[in-house]
Design a protein around this motif. Structure first.
Motif, PDB file in Angstrom:
ATOM      1  N   VAL A 241       7.284  16.835 -12.728  1.00 59.15           N
ATOM      2  CA  VAL A 241       7.907  15.865 -11.843  1.00 59.15           C
ATOM      3  C   VAL A 241       9.373  16.245 -11.626  1.00 59.15           C
ATOM      4  O   VAL A 241      10.128  16.383 -12.592  1.00 59.15           O
ATOM      5  N   ALA A 242       9.747  16.421 -10.369  1.00 54.93           N
ATOM      6  CA  ALA A 242      11.127  16.784 -10.054  1.00 54.93           C
ATOM      7  C   ALA A 242      12.037  15.575 -10.264  1.00 54.93           C
ATOM      8  O   ALA A 242      11.664  14.452  -9.926  1.00 54.93           O
TER       9      ALA A 242
ATOM     10  N   ALA B 284      12.809   5.330  -7.645  1.00 53.09           N
ATOM     11  CA  ALA B 284      13.667   4.272  -8.186  1.00 53.09           C
ATOM     12  C   ALA B 284      14.467   3.608  -7.075  1.00 53.09           C
ATOM     13  O   ALA B 284      14.617   2.374  -7.046  1.00 53.09           O
ATOM     14  N   GLU B 285      14.983   4.390  -6.136  1.00 52.81           N
ATOM     15  CA  GLU B 285      15.765   3.828  -5.030  1.00 52.81           C
ATOM     16  C   GLU B 285      14.897   3.003  -4.096  1.00 52.81           C
ATOM     17  O   GLU B 285      15.338   1.998  -3.538  1.00 52.81           O
ATOM     18  N   LEU B 286      13.641   3.424  -3.922  1.00 58.76           N
ATOM     19  CA  LEU B 286      12.730   2.704  -3.036  1.00 58.76           C
ATOM     20  C   LEU B 286      12.502   1.276  -3.508  1.00 58.76           C
ATOM     21  O   LEU B 286      12.412   0.351  -2.698  1.00 58.76           O
ATOM     22  N   VAL B 287      12.412   1.087  -4.816  1.00 58.16           N
ATOM     23  CA  VAL B 287      12.052  -0.243  -5.332  1.00 58.16           C
ATOM     24  C   VAL B 287      13.244  -1.061  -5.817  1.00 58.16           C
ATOM     25  O   VAL B 287      13.079  -2.217  -6.193  1.00 58.16           O
ATOM     26  N   THR B 288      14.442  -0.469  -5.787  1.00 54.65           N
ATOM     27  CA  THR B 288      15.597  -1.213  -6.304  1.00 54.65           C
ATOM     28  C   THR B 288      16.765  -1.255  -5.335  1.00 54.65           C
ATOM     29  O   THR B 288      17.857  -1.683  -5.704  1.00 54.65           O
ATOM     30  N   GLY B 289      16.554  -0.818  -4.099  1.00 55.76           N
ATOM     31  CA  GLY B 289      17.631  -0.853  -3.126  1.00 55.76           C
ATOM     32  C   GLY B 289      18.065  -2.270  -2.807  1.00 55.76           C
ATOM     33  O   GLY B 289      17.389  -3.251  -3.161  1.00 55.76           O
ATOM     34  N   LYS B 290      19.188  -2.395  -2.122  1.00 50.09           N
ATOM     35  CA  LYS B 290      19.721  -3.710  -1.787  1.00 50.09           C
ATOM     36  C   LYS B 290      18.708  -4.514  -0.985  1.00 50.09           C
ATOM     37  O   LYS B 290      18.136  -4.032  -0.018  1.00 50.09           O
ATOM     38  N   GLY B 291      18.491  -5.769  -1.412  1.00 48.96           N
ATOM     39  CA  GLY B 291      17.540  -6.634  -0.718  1.00 48.96           C
ATOM     40  C   GLY B 291      16.092  -6.349  -1.038  1.00 48.96           C
ATOM     41  O   GLY B 291      15.192  -6.858  -0.376  1.00 48.96           O
ATOM     42  N   ASN B 292      15.843  -5.537  -2.087  1.00 49.84           N
ATOM     43  CA  ASN B 292      14.476  -5.144  -2.418  1.00 49.84           C
ATOM     44  C   ASN B 292      13.922  -5.908  -3.617  1.00 49.84           C
ATOM     45  O   ASN B 292      13.174  -5.351  -4.420  1.00 49.84           O
TER      46      ASN B 292
ATOM     47  N   LEU C  97       0.831  -1.206   0.000  1.00 46.89           N
ATOM     48  CA  LEU C  97       0.000   0.000   0.000  1.00 46.89           C
ATOM     49  C   LEU C  97       0.863   1.251   0.000  1.00 46.89           C
ATOM     50  O   LEU C  97       0.546   2.231  -0.683  1.00 46.89           O
ATOM     51  N   THR C  98       1.951   1.236   0.765  1.00 48.17           N
ATOM     52  CA  THR C  98       2.845   2.391   0.796  1.00 48.17           C
ATOM     53  C   THR C  98       3.463   2.626  -0.574  1.00 48.17           C
ATOM     54  O   THR C  98       3.503   3.764  -1.074  1.00 48.17           O
ATOM     55  N   LEU C  99       3.926   1.555  -1.199  1.00 44.79           N
ATOM     56  CA  LEU C  99       4.516   1.674  -2.529  1.00 44.79           C
ATOM     57  C   LEU C  99       3.476   2.146  -3.534  1.00 44.79           C
ATOM     58  O   LEU C  99       3.750   3.002  -4.385  1.00 44.79           O
ATOM     59  N   TYR C 100       2.265   1.598  -3.438  1.00 47.89           N
ATOM     60  CA  TYR C 100       1.208   1.983  -4.366  1.00 47.89           C
ATOM     61  C   TYR C 100       0.891   3.468  -4.245  1.00 47.89           C
ATOM     62  O   TYR C 100       0.750   4.178  -5.248  1.00 47.89           O
ATOM     63  N   ARG C 101       0.761   3.957  -3.014  1.00 43.71           N
ATOM     64  CA  ARG C 101       0.417   5.370  -2.808  1.00 43.71           C
ATOM     65  C   ARG C 101       1.522   6.283  -3.315  1.00 43.71           C
ATOM     66  O   ARG C 101       1.248   7.347  -3.872  1.00 43.71           O
ATOM     67  N   LYS C 102       2.786   5.880  -3.128  1.00 45.54           N
ATOM     68  CA  LYS C 102       3.890   6.688  -3.647  1.00 45.54           C
ATOM     69  C   LYS C 102       3.841   6.716  -5.174  1.00 45.54           C
ATOM     70  O   LYS C 102       4.090   7.762  -5.795  1.00 45.54           O
ATOM     71  N   LEU C 103       3.540   5.597  -5.784  1.00 43.70           N
ATOM     72  CA  LEU C 103       3.451   5.531  -7.237  1.00 43.70           C
ATOM     73  C   LEU C 103       2.287   6.378  -7.742  1.00 43.70           C
ATOM     74  O   LEU C 103       2.425   7.116  -8.730  1.00 43.70           O
ATOM     75  N   LEU C 104       1.151   6.298  -7.047  1.00 41.42           N
ATOM     76  CA  LEU C 104      -0.012   7.089  -7.450  1.00 41.42           C
ATOM     77  C   LEU C 104       0.261   8.581  -7.276  1.00 41.42           C
ATOM     78  O   LEU C 104      -0.113   9.393  -8.131  1.00 41.42           O
ATOM     79  N   ASP C 105       0.933   8.956  -6.191  1.00 41.35           N
ATOM     80  CA  ASP C 105       1.294  10.362  -5.984  1.00 41.35           C
ATOM     81  C   ASP C 105       2.233  10.845  -7.073  1.00 41.35           C
ATOM     82  O   ASP C 105       2.118  11.978  -7.567  1.00 41.35           O
ATOM     83  N   TYR C 106       3.166   9.973  -7.441  1.00 44.62           N
ATOM     84  CA  TYR C 106       4.114  10.337  -8.495  1.00 44.62           C
ATOM     85  C   TYR C 106       3.385  10.592  -9.806  1.00 44.62           C
ATOM     86  O   TYR C 106       3.592  11.619 -10.462  1.00 44.62           O
ATOM     87  N   LEU C 107       2.519   9.666 -10.196  1.00 43.39           N
ATOM     88  CA  LEU C 107       1.767   9.838 -11.443  1.00 43.39           C
ATOM     89  C   LEU C 107       0.830  11.041 -11.359  1.00 43.39           C
ATOM     90  O   LEU C 107       0.622  11.745 -12.347  1.00 43.39           O
TER      91      LEU C 107
ATOM     92  N   SER D  51      16.617   1.066 -15.160  1.00 45.24           N
ATOM     93  CA  SER D  51      15.402   0.676 -15.885  1.00 45.24           C
ATOM     94  C   SER D  51      14.180   1.401 -15.334  1.00 45.24           C
ATOM     95  O   SER D  51      13.329   1.877 -16.099  1.00 45.24           O
ATOM     96  N   VAL D  52      14.083   1.488 -14.007  1.00 47.85           N
ATOM     97  CA  VAL D  52      12.944   2.195 -13.400  1.00 47.85           C
ATOM     98  C   VAL D  52      12.966   3.662 -13.784  1.00 47.85           C
ATOM     99  O   VAL D  52      11.928   4.256 -14.110  1.00 47.85           O
ATOM    100  N   ILE D  53      14.142   4.271 -13.776  1.00 50.50           N
ATOM    101  CA  ILE D  53      14.252   5.688 -14.151  1.00 50.50           C
ATOM    102  C   ILE D  53      13.811   5.892 -15.600  1.00 50.50           C
ATOM    103  O   ILE D  53      13.077   6.834 -15.924  1.00 50.50           O
ATOM    104  N   VAL D  54      14.244   4.981 -16.477  1.00 53.57           N
ATOM    105  CA  VAL D  54      13.847   5.073 -17.895  1.00 53.57           C
ATOM    106  C   VAL D  54      12.326   4.969 -18.019  1.00 53.57           C
ATOM    107  O   VAL D  54      11.692   5.751 -18.752  1.00 53.57           O
ATOM    108  N   ILE D  55      11.741   4.035 -17.309  1.00 56.58           N
ATOM    109  CA  ILE D  55      10.290   3.835 -17.376  1.00 56.58           C
ATOM    110  C   ILE D  55       9.545   5.068 -16.887  1.00 56.58           C
ATOM    111  O   ILE D  55       8.596   5.545 -17.534  1.00 56.58           O
ATOM    112  N   LEU D  56       9.967   5.601 -15.744  1.00 57.57           N
ATOM    113  CA  LEU D  56       9.286   6.772 -15.185  1.00 57.57           C
ATOM    114  C   LEU D  56       9.415   7.976 -16.109  1.00 57.57           C
ATOM    115  O   LEU D  56       8.466   8.758 -16.275  1.00 57.57           O
ATOM    116  N   ASN D  57      10.576   8.142 -16.727  1.00 59.70           N
ATOM    117  CA  ASN D  57      10.749   9.254 -17.667  1.00 59.70           C
ATOM    118  C   ASN D  57       9.924   9.060 -18.930  1.00 59.70           C
ATOM    119  O   ASN D  57       9.401  10.029 -19.506  1.00 59.70           O
ATOM    120  N   GLU D  58       9.770   7.813 -19.377  1.00 66.26           N
ATOM    121  CA  GLU D  58       8.919   7.514 -20.544  1.00 66.26           C
ATOM    122  C   GLU D  58       7.467   7.896 -20.259  1.00 66.26           C
ATOM    123  O   GLU D  58       6.769   8.465 -21.105  1.00 66.26           O
TER     124      GLU D  58
END
Length: 361
Positions: free
Chosen positions: A257-258, A266-274, A241-251, A347-354
């Motif tokens: 978008v800063a 991108a760091e939230l979803v790709t950090g070590k152990g994620n 839910l936290t990830l979803y809300r951050k994604l929805l806020d981003y969109l 990859s996440v950065i590319v997707i978000l910029n697309e």
């Protein structure tokens, strides 16, 4: 659906028709040698497969030493696939120690990393397994999870098993996207299609498994899971839910978008152990982009009410075709990232910029 992994789950939530179809085939005395179970991720395919395997291994055919598929079965036929967790077959399968059951899935490569596809060597192990006689004088069962992850060489090797099936053996294939399975494989299997479950069923399942969740969070997770109890549980475990809300806020902030917001997500979803966060991100993003595309076509379908305003605004920023294109590109890149060892964060950065670029049309 019981607690734990599919091989340890004693119950299946819903899918009565699929179980009945398998039982009817068993009762007919001519059980098909291959079954393809398809449906969304987390809907219960693996749980059903292990229920079928336990049932067969606990109910051997009468003529277990030879003959073709369809040897005459005992006159007293079970009416369901239930097997007590106390049964020796159940316990050995749960422990991974039953000699007549084999599971095939993506394996590790030479560097210890998990592959994103099933390779031919994995299928060769299955061929070798089926070439031997039953360890306990009954059925031999193999489960492939999943058939849409077979690479071409592995799929062709599996096809040979299907073309020349051994006696008293059953092959159970799972498929999250059956369209990716070779038509020649599909044509040699009996099909069991598992549909998404009713919202009330998923909500009840989540209430049983996660009684600690607030009622509102449980309902939101249920709706985001779109009929998949397994996905609902994964979302709950990964703080989805936290990830979803951050994604929805981003969109929702598009097109302004800063760059830092892109980097933080991108760091939230790709950090070590994620690893799980990355997988959940892909599922949530794919669902959101799909709903935006539907909204752009005039069909507003929301997973939860909070989405409506964001979906409507984004759908109005570009036509249907650009949203379908970015949806397909994003889904493909997420899948290819691990397959060819690309950098997840990049990859996440590319997707978000697309996605941001689509809103600036």
């Amino acid at each position: 659906m019981g607690a734990g992994l599919p091989q340890k789950s004693s119950d299946l939530l819903g899918h009565y028709e699929a179980e009945t179809s398998f039982l009817s085939a068993h009762a007919s005395g001519r059980l098909h040698h291959a079954w393809l179970i398809s449906g969304p991720r987390g809907v219960g395919k693996a749980t059903l497969a292990f229920r079928m395997a336990r049932f067969l291994l606990a109910n051997p055919p009468v003529d277990a030493d030879g003959g073709l598929f369809g040897d005459i079965l005992p006159p007293t036929l079970p009416t369901n696939l239930d097997l007590s967790p106390d049964h020796p077959v159940f316990q050995r399968i749960a422990a991974g120690s039953h000699g007549d059951l084999m599971s095939v899935a993506c394996s590790e490569n030479d560097k210890g990393a998990m592959r994103t596809e099933i390779v031919v060597d994995d299928v060769r192990k299955l061929v070798n397994f089926f070439s031997k006689t039953s360890a306990e004088g009954g059925w031999r069962v193999a489960i492939v999870d999943s058939a849409d992850e077979l690479n071409r060489n592995a799929a062709n090797a599996l096809l040979k098993v299907l073309e020349e099936p051994p006696a008293n053996a059953v092959l159970i294939l799972l498929a999250h996207a059956s369209g990716r399975v070779l038509p020649t494989i599909q044509s040699r299997c009996r099909r069991l299609v598992l549909r998404p479950l009713e919202e009330s069923s998923v909500n009840a399942f989540l209430a049983l498994r996660r009684p600690d969740l607030p009622e509102r969070d449980r309902l939101l997770l249920t709706r985001l899971a779109e009929g998949s109890p397994g996905l609902a549980l994964r979302l709950a475990a990964a703080n989805g839910l936290t990830l979803y809300r951050k994604l929805l806020d981003y969109l929702g902030g598009m097109p302004q978008v800063a760059p830092r917001a892109v980097l933080e997500l991108a760091e939230l979803v790709t950090g070590k152990g994620n690893d799980e966060n990355y997988a959940i991100f892909g599922l949530l993003l794919g669902g959101l982009l799909g709903r935006i595309a539907r909204a752009a076509s005039g069909a507003m379908i929301t997973a939860i009410p909070e989405e409506a305003e964001v979906l409507a605004r984004l759908a109005g920023m570009a036509g249907l075709d650009p949203w379908i294109e970015v949806w397909e590109k994003s889904t493909s890149l997420i899948q290819r990232t691990d397959a060819i060892n690309l950098d997840r964060k990049q990859s996440v950065i590319v997707i978000l910029n697309e996605i941001a670029a689509v809103t600036r049309f």
